[in-house]
Design an enzyme around this catalytic site. Structure first.
Site, PDB file in Angstrom:
ATOM      1  N   ARG B 223      26.669  47.945  36.895  1.00 32.80           N
ATOM      2  CA  ARG B 223      27.284  49.147  36.335  1.00 32.80           C
ATOM      3  C   ARG B 223      27.056  49.139  34.834  1.00 32.80           C
ATOM      4  NH1 ARG B 223      31.058  50.843  40.607  1.00 32.80           N
ATOM      5  NH2 ARG B 223      29.915  50.056  42.417  1.00 32.80           N
ATOM      6  N   GLU B 225      28.338  50.446  32.408  1.00 27.29           N
ATOM      7  CA  GLU B 225      29.469  51.075  31.727  1.00 27.29           C
ATOM      8  C   GLU B 225      29.757  50.326  30.435  1.00 27.29           C
ATOM      9  OE1 GLU B 225      32.288  50.789  34.869  1.00 27.29           O
ATOM     10  OE2 GLU B 225      31.481  52.532  35.925  1.00 27.29           O
ATOM     11  N   ARG B 231      39.033  43.996  33.244  1.00 25.82           N
ATOM     12  CA  ARG B 231      38.826  44.108  34.686  1.00 25.82           C
ATOM     13  C   ARG B 231      37.431  44.534  35.091  1.00 25.82           C
ATOM     14  NH1 ARG B 231      43.419  48.403  36.125  1.00 25.82           N
ATOM     15  NH2 ARG B 231      42.188  49.256  37.805  1.00 25.82           N
ATOM     16  N   HIS B 232      36.549  44.748  34.132  1.00 30.99           N
ATOM     17  CA  HIS B 232      35.196  45.215  34.451  1.00 30.99           C
ATOM     18  C   HIS B 232      34.125  44.218  34.029  1.00 30.99           C
ATOM     19  CE1 HIS B 232      37.322  49.166  34.481  1.00 30.99           C
ATOM     20  NE2 HIS B 232      36.510  49.357  35.498  1.00 30.99           N
ATOM     21  N   GLU B 375      43.357  47.680  41.673  1.00 35.71           N
ATOM     22  CA  GLU B 375      42.466  48.081  42.760  1.00 35.71           C
ATOM     23  C   GLU B 375      41.410  46.999  42.950  1.00 35.71           C
ATOM     24  OE1 GLU B 375      39.315  50.757  41.715  1.00 35.71           O
ATOM     25  OE2 GLU B 375      38.467  49.627  43.382  1.00 35.71           O
ATOM     26  N   SER B 378      37.301  49.709  47.240  1.00 36.07           N
ATOM     27  CA  SER B 378      37.211  51.112  47.617  1.00 36.07           C
ATOM     28  C   SER B 378      36.543  51.166  48.968  1.00 36.07           C
ATOM     29  CB  SER B 378      36.365  51.894  46.615  1.00 36.07           C
ATOM     30  OG  SER B 378      37.172  52.409  45.598  1.00 36.07           O
ATOM     31  N   ARG B 426      36.925  40.176  40.765  1.00 39.84           N
ATOM     32  CA  ARG B 426      38.231  40.771  40.519  1.00 39.84           C
ATOM     33  C   ARG B 426      39.276  40.221  41.490  1.00 39.84           C
ATOM     34  NH1 ARG B 426      39.191  47.225  39.888  1.00 39.84           N
ATOM     35  NH2 ARG B 426      37.697  47.083  38.153  1.00 39.84           N
TER      36      ARG B 426
END
Lengths: 452, 452
Positions: B223, B225, B231-232, B375, B378, B426
């Protein structure tokens, strides 16, 4: 769309549940249900109509089932369906049983005919076409058998290593430099910084020997080589191993021998239907796989077959000849080629030691493993001594600054260690007699192929 | 460099082998060797001299051992060493035993002091420094315990799925387009063609449902991002699952519940020392994890805690509050948040069905799983109907041409299917109370970090 029961009425005297309440049965479990009404789910693999009698082949995850009905409205092949029918022994059906259909429900209808007829699919069709339509052709029985065998092979690799006290690791595939040098790397734009896809977890698995002593990783690696051969992929699944506190590369070869034996044992136990479908015979893994130094191997190939090897390594023809010799003279499908010269190995390969303990100037403790004519593994002992590593970097005329990230960990007491890597697809292909390694990967990447 | 025996002479009356012939003993096996002379190998984790008595801590892959000697010439910490000595019970030593050293041989001496003292290492040191020196700090006991727990977690994930008839797959990480759309992709130069690192194996695992019905993959995903949160990660290990012939997303949540139970059972069985070291308590996995539709969850958080959620999803604070409610009121560390609105889900999410079987215009069969306030997964049912998928692509105002590679397989009878993905780091971090997910990965990649 539910058709009326056609063949074999429900046997109410057996007090079986109504079709809607039946649990799903898998194709391989039919023998236990002879005479009973079962519900099956899967894909309509094939369909034929012979004078009003309909023969269907249903494909589920466990195999295929022949189903017989009449008057059913059949969807296109590859539709997913649910059928209910009675199990009957039938010696000519695949698996020895067939199902006499009472009903067929279309779960999801295919909206177009498959571009390739899966039941007629074989390795001989134009490979590019098969790969263009891979989203469907991968459903072919032989295609999926190859991938199933690979899954079992990988599971055996891991399970055996865990059994021997190894710990699984996950290392970066985005790296700032290549482990083997700068060539053949795919460049990435990493937030504006130059980065590359990892060719190998080499450095990282060595670092992790300092943590867990014995580590393995199963992950993709990347080679930006513009080859278009039957044995190379630009992305492949590498089965990587590294272990510390070894005496020499002999310990690494012993470990690989045990790993291969575990793989073949699991395939024998769990992949017989797939092996039979592909006509593949598992090799015996000798308790001690023969080992021959590279220079002697070259001489043998020259003297026995008149094949002169040019270059530093064995060429593909020499690999075939040498393998043939060991199969014939020693009954072994495997042979380790050992003591590779430094010129054919990267800078981190541990030199062979002379009788007085000094480093040999020419030879290393690197080895390859040949299997049925092809190299399926490279391995060896690595340099663990910091000073020796710096000397080797200088001798290879590499830039020590560029390798500072690599050499850092060797300041901190790395024990003698070594490891190996197996290309999962190449081993799978060779085991199964698949001529092109691309069919041993679900969605291969090659020079021209980025999709599907 | 072998020092003379100092403490406890070899007990010749026991007829033990000479030290050079001893097999290696692991730290955890000391209790079985009380009173015997053993050989240990590992790293010199710590050393102290108290008035001429030397206390050493040896770290091997199985744990640590206190060793006592005197007059030994000790190398720098992190050197790899081999020691021989006599095992004695000692209640205050780690594990209840210590080794009275007879000899110490330096296998490989560290040539520099470690930049961070590993025995003093804790989560509280400047995280950037710890990551800069990760090649050494990853040897820390807590660091390696976290990675060991992750290895067991991943093994449990795989083993349970194989037990339920799933097949492992390996799908491309080099792709021509993103599964979730075009954002947040790392660009690759693929032989001059534009390509990207895969964000997820989403499409490929769906294709493989047509082959094996039930599939999983453990592989890195990417990712791009630019976040710098706790958390990423820009590269993480994704535990991906997809299964066909489901009734609804309820089947997917049921499966994930069984997978989580299997993970916790294996950790309880195999990772007690690591959990104890990290002070981590395993959660109970309820036989039925509570499920609450997203809209009701937002209402609950608003009414009970006065927290108004803006945007389409739950914000991190709402996740914490909702998790807290379920822990308190239902005794569950887990809660599924279900029926996500389409606006918060990608185009391939299956719409919720109304009572008449028509697709709901607003809601999907997508869910998230919250665990202790965050979370971790998903998932959901996916669209399997070709026409519905094309409609969804239009409704999302996406370009059907660009997605033609994705939609192709849906022409061929894809059964109802769904799946989920767990971020391994995570889940590990949250299980172990590690505040920053980067410590749940051996060599994390973030906005600024490409090395080591």
């Amino acid at each position: 769309m539910t058709s009326e029961p056609q063949t074999g009425k429900p046997q109410t005297s057996e007090r079986q549940p109504a079709p809607s309440q039946l649990q799903r049965t898998l194709s391989r479990d039919l023998p236990a249900h002879e005479g009973q009404t079962v519900k099956l789910q899967g894909f309509l693999h094939a369909r034929r109509d012979l004078g009003g009698v309909q023969f269907l082949v249903l494909r589920d995850r466990a195999g295929v089932v022949q189903c017989v009905g009449s008057g059913l409205e059949l969807p296109l092949p590859e539709s997913s369906v649910e059928v209910v029918g009675r199990v009957a022994a039938h010696p000519k059906a695949p698996g020895g049983y067939e199902v006499h259909l009472q009903s067929l429900r279309v779960v999801t209808a295919a909206v177009e005919p498959s571009p390739v007829e899966l039941p007629k699919l074989d390795w001989h069709v134009n490979p590019e076409t098969l790969l263009d339509y891979r989203v469907v052709t991968v459903r072919g029985l032989k295609e999926r058998a190859a991938l199933k065998v690979q899954a079992e092979l990988v599971a055996a690799f891991r399970d055996h290593l865990i059994h021997e006290g190894f710990t699984e690791i996950s290392t970066p595939k985005i790296v700032s430099a290549g482990a083997e040098g700068g060539a053949n790397l795919f460049p990435i734009d990493y937030f504006g910084q130059p980065a590359y896809l990892a060719q190998s977890p080499q450095l990282y698995k060595q670092i992790m020997v300092g943590v867990f002593e014995r580590v393995f990783e199963v992950a993709p690696v990347y080679r930006a080589e513009e080859h278009a051969t039957s044995r190379h992929l630009n992305e492949y699944l590498s089965l990587d191993v590294e272990l510390g506190f070894i005496e020499s590369e002999e310990d690494v070869m012993d470990l690989e021998t045990r790993v291969l034996a575990a793989i073949m044992a699991r395939l024998a136990e769990r992949a017989q239907p797939e092996l039979a479908l592909l006509g593949a015979a598992l090799p015996e893994v000798p308790a001690h796989i023969p080992r021959i130094p590279l220079l002697e191997a070259r001489q043998l190939v020259q003297e026995k077959y008149g094949h002169a090897v040019h270059g530093k390594d064995l060429d593909p023809e020499a690999e075939r000849l040498l393998s043939g010799h060991y199969a014939e003279a020693h009954g072994s499908d495997f042979v380790f080629v050992t003591k590779y010269p430094r010129a054919a190995r990267p800078f981190y390969a541990h030199p062979e030691l002379n009788a007085d303990g000094s480093a040999d100037a020419e030879l290393t403790r690197g080895f390859d493993l040949l299997f049925r004519g092809i190299e399926i593994t490279s391995g060896g002992q690595r340099i663990h001594d910091h000073a020796m590593l710096l000397e080797s970097i200088a001798a290879y005329r590499l830039n020590p600054e560029a390798l500072a990230g690599y050499t850092e960990v060797f300041k901190y007491g790395m024990p003698p260690h070594g490891g190996f890597a197996i290309g999962a697809e190449r081993l799978t292909a060779k085991l199964l007699g698949i001529s092109n390694v691309r069919y041993a990967r679900a969605f291969p990447r090659d020079r021209h192929r980025l999709t599907p």
